[in-house]
Design an enzyme around this catalytic site. Structure first.
Site, PDB file in Angstrom:
ATOM      1  N   ASN A  49     -10.538   2.224   2.885  1.00  0.00           N
ATOM      2  CA  ASN A  49     -10.178   2.119   1.463  1.00  0.00           C
ATOM      3  C   ASN A  49     -11.185   1.321   0.639  1.00  0.00           C
ATOM      4  O   ASN A  49     -11.554   1.725  -0.461  1.00  0.00           O
ATOM      5  CB  ASN A  49      -8.786   1.494   1.332  1.00  0.00           C
ATOM      6  CG  ASN A  49      -8.359   1.395  -0.111  1.00  0.00           C
ATOM      7  OD1 ASN A  49      -8.263   2.397  -0.814  1.00  0.00           O
ATOM      8  ND2 ASN A  49      -8.124   0.178  -0.583  1.00  0.00           N
ATOM      9  N   TRP A  96     -21.321  12.264 -19.316  1.00  0.00           N
ATOM     10  CA  TRP A  96     -21.679  12.213 -17.900  1.00  0.00           C
ATOM     11  C   TRP A  96     -23.045  12.876 -17.700  1.00  0.00           C
ATOM     12  O   TRP A  96     -23.408  13.800 -18.426  1.00  0.00           O
ATOM     13  CB  TRP A  96     -20.637  12.938 -17.045  1.00  0.00           C
ATOM     14  CG  TRP A  96     -19.231  12.457 -17.234  1.00  0.00           C
ATOM     15  CD1 TRP A  96     -18.201  13.142 -17.795  1.00  0.00           C
ATOM     16  CD2 TRP A  96     -18.699  11.178 -16.877  1.00  0.00           C
ATOM     17  NE1 TRP A  96     -17.054  12.378 -17.810  1.00  0.00           N
ATOM     18  CE2 TRP A  96     -17.333  11.162 -17.246  1.00  0.00           C
ATOM     19  CE3 TRP A  96     -19.236  10.024 -16.277  1.00  0.00           C
ATOM     20  CZ2 TRP A  96     -16.505  10.059 -17.038  1.00  0.00           C
ATOM     21  CZ3 TRP A  96     -18.394   8.937 -16.066  1.00  0.00           C
ATOM     22  CH2 TRP A  96     -17.056   8.963 -16.448  1.00  0.00           C
ATOM     23  N   TRP A 141      -9.612   7.847  -7.664  1.00  0.00           N
ATOM     24  CA  TRP A 141     -10.809   8.162  -8.462  1.00  0.00           C
ATOM     25  C   TRP A 141     -10.651   7.699  -9.895  1.00  0.00           C
ATOM     26  O   TRP A 141     -11.572   7.142 -10.480  1.00  0.00           O
ATOM     27  CB  TRP A 141     -11.126   9.670  -8.394  1.00  0.00           C
ATOM     28  CG  TRP A 141     -11.959   9.939  -7.183  1.00  0.00           C
ATOM     29  CD1 TRP A 141     -11.524  10.354  -5.968  1.00  0.00           C
ATOM     30  CD2 TRP A 141     -13.374   9.721  -7.048  1.00  0.00           C
ATOM     31  NE1 TRP A 141     -12.577  10.416  -5.092  1.00  0.00           N
ATOM     32  CE2 TRP A 141     -13.717  10.039  -5.720  1.00  0.00           C
ATOM     33  CE3 TRP A 141     -14.378   9.284  -7.917  1.00  0.00           C
ATOM     34  CZ2 TRP A 141     -15.032   9.934  -5.242  1.00  0.00           C
ATOM     35  CZ3 TRP A 141     -15.683   9.183  -7.448  1.00  0.00           C
ATOM     36  CH2 TRP A 141     -16.005   9.506  -6.126  1.00  0.00           C
ATOM     37  N   TRP A 160     -16.428  11.680 -12.564  1.00  0.00           N
ATOM     38  CA  TRP A 160     -15.567  11.327 -11.425  1.00  0.00           C
ATOM     39  C   TRP A 160     -14.957  12.556 -10.766  1.00  0.00           C
ATOM     40  O   TRP A 160     -14.641  12.550  -9.574  1.00  0.00           O
ATOM     41  CB  TRP A 160     -14.461  10.350 -11.858  1.00  0.00           C
ATOM     42  CG  TRP A 160     -13.604  10.827 -12.999  1.00  0.00           C
ATOM     43  CD1 TRP A 160     -13.871  10.686 -14.329  1.00  0.00           C
ATOM     44  CD2 TRP A 160     -12.355  11.520 -12.921  1.00  0.00           C
ATOM     45  NE1 TRP A 160     -12.861  11.251 -15.088  1.00  0.00           N
ATOM     46  CE2 TRP A 160     -11.914  11.760 -14.251  1.00  0.00           C
ATOM     47  CE3 TRP A 160     -11.553  11.951 -11.873  1.00  0.00           C
ATOM     48  CZ2 TRP A 160     -10.719  12.434 -14.537  1.00  0.00           C
ATOM     49  CZ3 TRP A 160     -10.367  12.610 -12.155  1.00  0.00           C
ATOM     50  CH2 TRP A 160      -9.958  12.844 -13.485  1.00  0.00           C
ATOM     51  N   GLU A 216       0.840  -1.216   0.000  1.00  0.00           N
ATOM     52  CA  GLU A 216       0.000   0.000   0.000  1.00  0.00           C
ATOM     53  C   GLU A 216       0.866   1.254   0.000  1.00  0.00           C
ATOM     54  O   GLU A 216       0.545   2.249  -0.645  1.00  0.00           O
ATOM     55  CB  GLU A 216      -0.942   0.018   1.201  1.00  0.00           C
ATOM     56  CG  GLU A 216      -1.971  -1.080   1.196  1.00  0.00           C
ATOM     57  CD  GLU A 216      -2.758  -1.157  -0.106  1.00  0.00           C
ATOM     58  OE1 GLU A 216      -3.203  -0.117  -0.613  1.00  0.00           O
ATOM     59  OE2 GLU A 216      -2.902  -2.283  -0.625  1.00  0.00           O
ATOM     60  N   TRP A 248       1.823   1.794  -3.469  1.00  0.00           N
ATOM     61  CA  TRP A 248       0.760   2.448  -4.263  1.00  0.00           C
ATOM     62  C   TRP A 248       0.856   3.977  -4.099  1.00  0.00           C
ATOM     63  O   TRP A 248       0.680   4.727  -5.047  1.00  0.00           O
ATOM     64  CB  TRP A 248      -0.630   1.992  -3.795  1.00  0.00           C
ATOM     65  CG  TRP A 248      -1.138   0.781  -4.502  1.00  0.00           C
ATOM     66  CD1 TRP A 248      -1.218  -0.482  -4.001  1.00  0.00           C
ATOM     67  CD2 TRP A 248      -1.643   0.714  -5.857  1.00  0.00           C
ATOM     68  NE1 TRP A 248      -1.737  -1.319  -4.952  1.00  0.00           N
ATOM     69  CE2 TRP A 248      -2.014  -0.620  -6.090  1.00  0.00           C
ATOM     70  CE3 TRP A 248      -1.827   1.651  -6.877  1.00  0.00           C
ATOM     71  CZ2 TRP A 248      -2.555  -1.035  -7.310  1.00  0.00           C
ATOM     72  CZ3 TRP A 248      -2.357   1.232  -8.087  1.00  0.00           C
ATOM     73  CH2 TRP A 248      -2.712  -0.091  -8.297  1.00  0.00           C
TER      74      TRP A 248
HETATM   75  P1  FAD Z   1      -3.302   1.689   5.372  1.00  0.00           P
HETATM   76  O1  FAD Z   1      -4.079   0.568   4.771  1.00  0.00           O
HETATM   77  O2  FAD Z   1      -2.777   1.502   6.730  1.00  0.00           O
HETATM   78  O3  FAD Z   1      -2.112   2.024   4.352  1.00  0.00           O
HETATM   79  C1  FAD Z   1      -0.918   2.713   4.770  1.00  0.00           C
HETATM   80  C2  FAD Z   1      -0.695   3.963   3.961  1.00  0.00           C
HETATM   81  O4  FAD Z   1      -0.473   3.623   2.596  1.00  0.00           O
HETATM   82  C3  FAD Z   1      -1.858   4.918   3.961  1.00  0.00           C
HETATM   83  O5  FAD Z   1      -1.863   5.729   5.107  1.00  0.00           O
HETATM   84  C4  FAD Z   1      -1.623   5.700   2.680  1.00  0.00           C
HETATM   85  O6  FAD Z   1      -0.677   6.715   2.860  1.00  0.00           O
HETATM   86  C5  FAD Z   1      -1.018   4.639   1.758  1.00  0.00           C
HETATM   87  N1  FAD Z   1      -2.069   4.042   0.919  1.00  0.00           N
HETATM   88  C6  FAD Z   1      -2.867   3.001   1.235  1.00  0.00           C
HETATM   89  N2  FAD Z   1      -3.649   2.678   0.194  1.00  0.00           N
HETATM   90  C7  FAD Z   1      -3.355   3.538  -0.793  1.00  0.00           C
HETATM   91  C8  FAD Z   1      -3.823   3.716  -2.126  1.00  0.00           C
HETATM   92  N3  FAD Z   1      -4.768   2.922  -2.674  1.00  0.00           N
HETATM   93  N4  FAD Z   1      -3.322   4.730  -2.851  1.00  0.00           N
HETATM   94  C9  FAD Z   1      -2.361   5.534  -2.349  1.00  0.00           C
HETATM   95  N5  FAD Z   1      -1.869   5.413  -1.100  1.00  0.00           N
HETATM   96  C10 FAD Z   1      -2.356   4.426  -0.336  1.00  0.00           C
HETATM   97  N6  FAD Z   1      -5.313   8.148   0.330  1.00  0.00           N
HETATM   98  C11 FAD Z   1      -4.840   9.293   0.821  1.00  0.00           C
HETATM   99  O7  FAD Z   1      -3.877   9.291   1.588  1.00  0.00           O
HETATM  100  N7  FAD Z   1      -5.411  10.490   0.482  1.00  0.00           N
HETATM  101  C12 FAD Z   1      -6.482  10.567  -0.363  1.00  0.00           C
HETATM  102  O8  FAD Z   1      -6.946  11.676  -0.665  1.00  0.00           O
HETATM  103  C13 FAD Z   1      -7.018   9.348  -0.873  1.00  0.00           C
HETATM  104  N8  FAD Z   1      -8.110   9.352  -1.688  1.00  0.00           N
HETATM  105  C14 FAD Z   1      -8.589   8.160  -2.175  1.00  0.00           C
HETATM  106  C15 FAD Z   1      -9.699   8.172  -3.040  1.00  0.00           C
HETATM  107  C16 FAD Z   1     -10.200   6.984  -3.570  1.00  0.00           C
HETATM  108  C17 FAD Z   1     -11.403   7.017  -4.515  1.00  0.00           C
HETATM  109  C18 FAD Z   1      -9.591   5.760  -3.243  1.00  0.00           C
HETATM  110  C19 FAD Z   1     -10.115   4.460  -3.806  1.00  0.00           C
HETATM  111  C20 FAD Z   1      -8.498   5.733  -2.387  1.00  0.00           C
HETATM  112  C21 FAD Z   1      -7.977   6.925  -1.845  1.00  0.00           C
HETATM  113  N9  FAD Z   1      -6.865   6.937  -0.971  1.00  0.00           N
HETATM  114  C22 FAD Z   1      -6.382   8.126  -0.493  1.00  0.00           C
HETATM  115  C23 FAD Z   1      -6.137   5.690  -0.675  1.00  0.00           C
HETATM  116  C24 FAD Z   1      -6.576   4.909   0.586  1.00  0.00           C
HETATM  117  O9  FAD Z   1      -7.962   4.724   0.584  1.00  0.00           O
HETATM  118  C25 FAD Z   1      -6.154   5.580   1.881  1.00  0.00           C
HETATM  119  O10 FAD Z   1      -4.789   5.919   1.824  1.00  0.00           O
HETATM  120  C26 FAD Z   1      -6.355   4.642   3.076  1.00  0.00           C
HETATM  121  O11 FAD Z   1      -7.684   4.252   3.179  1.00  0.00           O
HETATM  122  C27 FAD Z   1      -5.886   5.326   4.333  1.00  0.00           C
HETATM  123  O12 FAD Z   1      -6.098   4.537   5.464  1.00  0.00           O
HETATM  124  P2  FAD Z   1      -4.892   3.955   6.308  1.00  0.00           P
HETATM  125  O13 FAD Z   1      -3.939   5.018   6.652  1.00  0.00           O
HETATM  126  O14 FAD Z   1      -5.468   3.163   7.432  1.00  0.00           O
HETATM  127  O15 FAD Z   1      -4.218   2.992   5.236  1.00  0.00           O
END
Ligand code: FAD
Length: 471
Positions: A342, A307, A383, A360, A275, A278
């Site tokens: 997520n 859209w 998105w 979107w 993650e 990502w």
């Molecule tokens: P954990 O599961 O603990 O992951 C650890 C860290 O990895 C996160 O804190 C984050 O920094 C990074 N991460 C995890 N998943 C992703 C991912 N898919 N893409 C990029 N980084 C990721 N994340 C944001 O930080 N800011 C946003 O504005 C954001 N918008 C999102 C919008 C959509 C439509 C989607 C599908 C995902 C988005 N995410 C965003 C990614 C992800 O959903 C969140 O980072 C995550 O839910 C944060 O929770 P956590 O810290 O417990 O994540």
């Protein structure tokens, strides 16, 4: 000589490359500045909650730096152009010899920094650092020297480079003489909001959360990360988004607790590292394709999708009144806390785009206006993934069914009941389609579905196919 550190999205004193570099000369006088830019934040739809979180963390950084003899001056500016003018003047007034800052990768931020460096040329030496990423943008490329467009090969190359790179964390700077006084940052000229107790400010709180997660939870991450009823993820995103913690600190702590992380791709630890990669992928992409910062889709033909303009449906989605419980519970979580799980971000994004056929970009913007962890690259990447307009996105013909997603990821309805108390009495087997239960003459204060999924799915497929043919 005077060294100036310009803090932006790096609100911490430990493992801060610009701050460390500024402090490396023991003779230099070190000062720091932070510039609030409310007009720019409005333009970027920054959530008031995120602004409040920045403010709370800023106060902590001010105190920590002051104890080390470094004054952090907070200036309330307007937009980025104003920041440049103010800094040029500040450097003159304070006879700054060298400026240190950590790079930001969004297009407006990069233009601002380029203008500043131009304005300071010949007077102040500027030193910038890749600090918010594990590996610098452009350092993970295909054999042809291009950015990867598909995630899995990117990750493979990334992991290879990571093992060859030094990503050790830097210590906080040593005290430079006596503690200094400071004027605490005034409240920003921005709408006020509560951050909530779930996210205490400060790098100590963030590091504590990181340590606890890596010690106690990361082993179960692979199994639990998709279940929103369980607190199975780190919740570190608000801290990572504004740099209260660095990705190096995350990876180094993970390696301490799970030294074999790279050897077992099935492990929870590897899954969590994935993650973090990502996060890197989307930032690297944004640098390689600056159009992503300008509301452009990565797959250009998707711009021809017709859209629907449907303000009532958009509002129902925003407020969590669509009649699809998993969507509505998720939107209420977002609206009330500024964070969303997520799996749910994917479900609600898919619903807006594929069930309501709404652009979107309306969803991206709304997320930004609410998220405590709002981050252009991750939000845009998420998105565009969900909307099938991005690189390595879900193909447009793969459409989530919001009912079965709910059944699968919240089987007992624990999450749904938490955020939709009006569904508390609906039996488990009816919870994901409560209107059916309501049809049996039950009184229910919950809207019927605003759209029929099967029908909407066909219309969306037709809209994408028409755009593709015309593209
Ligand atoms: P954990 O599961 O603990 O992951 C650890 C860290 O990895 C996160 O804190 C984050 O920094 C990074 N991460 C995890 N998943 C992703 C991912 N898919 N893409 C990029 N980084 C990721 N994340 C944001 O930080 N800011 C946003 O504005 C954001 N918008 C999102 C919008 C959509 C439509 C989607 C599908 C995902 C988005 N995410 C965003 C990614 C992800 O959903 C969140 O980072 C995550 O839910 C944060 O929770 P956590 O810290 O417990 O994540």
């Amino acid at each position: 000589t005077t060294h100036l550190v310009w803090l932006r999205n790096d609100l911490r004193i430990t493992d801060n490359k610009a701050l460390s570099a500024a402090c490396s000369d023991p003779q230099a006088k070190v000062m720091a500045v932070f510039i609030a830019t409310p007009a720019q934040w409005r333009q970027h739809n920054m959530a008031p909650r995120q602004a409040a979180f920045i403010h709370a963390n800023l106060l902590q950084v001010q105190a920590a730096l002051a104890a080390r003899g470094i004054e952090l001056i907070c200036h309330q500016g307007d937009d980025f152009a104003g920041s440049v003018n103010w800094l040029v003047e500040f450097c003159q007034r304070q006879q700054v010899a060298a400026l240190f800052y950590n790079r930001q990768y969004e297009i407006n931020e990069r233009q601002r920094d380029a203008r500043l460096e131009q304005a300071l040329a010949g007077q102040v030496s500027c030193h910038s650092f890749d600090d918010s990423l594990l590996l610098p943008p452009g350092s993970v490329q295909t054999g042809n020297g291009e950015m990867y467009k598909v995630y899995t090969p990117f990750r493979k190359a990334f992991l290879q480079r990571l093992t060859e790179s030094d990503v050790s964390s830097l210590p906080a700077p040593r005290p430079r003489g006596e503690a200094v006084g400071f004027t605490a940052a005034a409240a920003f000229d921005y709408p006020l909001a509560e951050v909530g107790e779930a996210y205490p400010a400060g790098e100590e709180a963030a590091l504590h959360r990181l340590r606890a997660f890596c010690r106690e939870q990361v082993q179960d991450y692979a199994a639990q990360r998709d279940l929103p009823a369980i607190a199975g993820t780190s919740n570190l995103s608000p801290y990572l988004a504004i740099g209260v913690i660095s990705p190096r600190q995350c990876v180094n702590r993970l390696r301490v607790e799970c030294p074999d992380v790279l050897e077992d791709p099935q492990s929870g630890a590897f899954c969590w590292l994935n993650e973090l990669i990502w996060r890197e992928f989307y930032r690297h992409l944004m640098v390689a394709y600056p159009a992503l910062c300008k509301h452009r889709p990565f797959i250009t033909w998707t711009d021809k999708v017709c859209w629907q303009r449907n303000d009532a449906a958009l509002l129902a989605w925003q407020q969590g009144n669509t009649g699809y419980p998993i969507v509505d519970a998720a939107m209420r979580q977002l609206n009330q806390t500024g964070w969303m799980h997520n799996r749910l971000r994917m479900i609600v994004a898919s619903f807006l785009v594929k069930d309501l056929l709404i652009d979107w970009r309306a969803g991206e913007q709304y997320f930004m206006s609410q998220l405590l962890d709002g981050d252009l690259a991750a939000n845009n990447g998420g998105w565009q993934w969900a909307a099938s307009t991005g690189t390595d996105a879900a193909p447009y013909f793969r459409i989530f069914n919001p009912t079965t997603q709910g059944e699968r990821f919240d089987p007992k309805g624990t999450f749904i009941r938490k955020w939709l108390p009006e569904l508390a009495d609906v039996p488990d087997n009816e919870l994901h389609q409560p209107h059916r239960w309501a049809e049996k003459q039950q009184v229910l204060n919950y809207p019927p579905p605003i759209v029929q999924h099967q029908q909407a799915r066909l219309e969306t497929l037709a809209a994408f196919e028409a755009a593709k043919r015309g593209g």
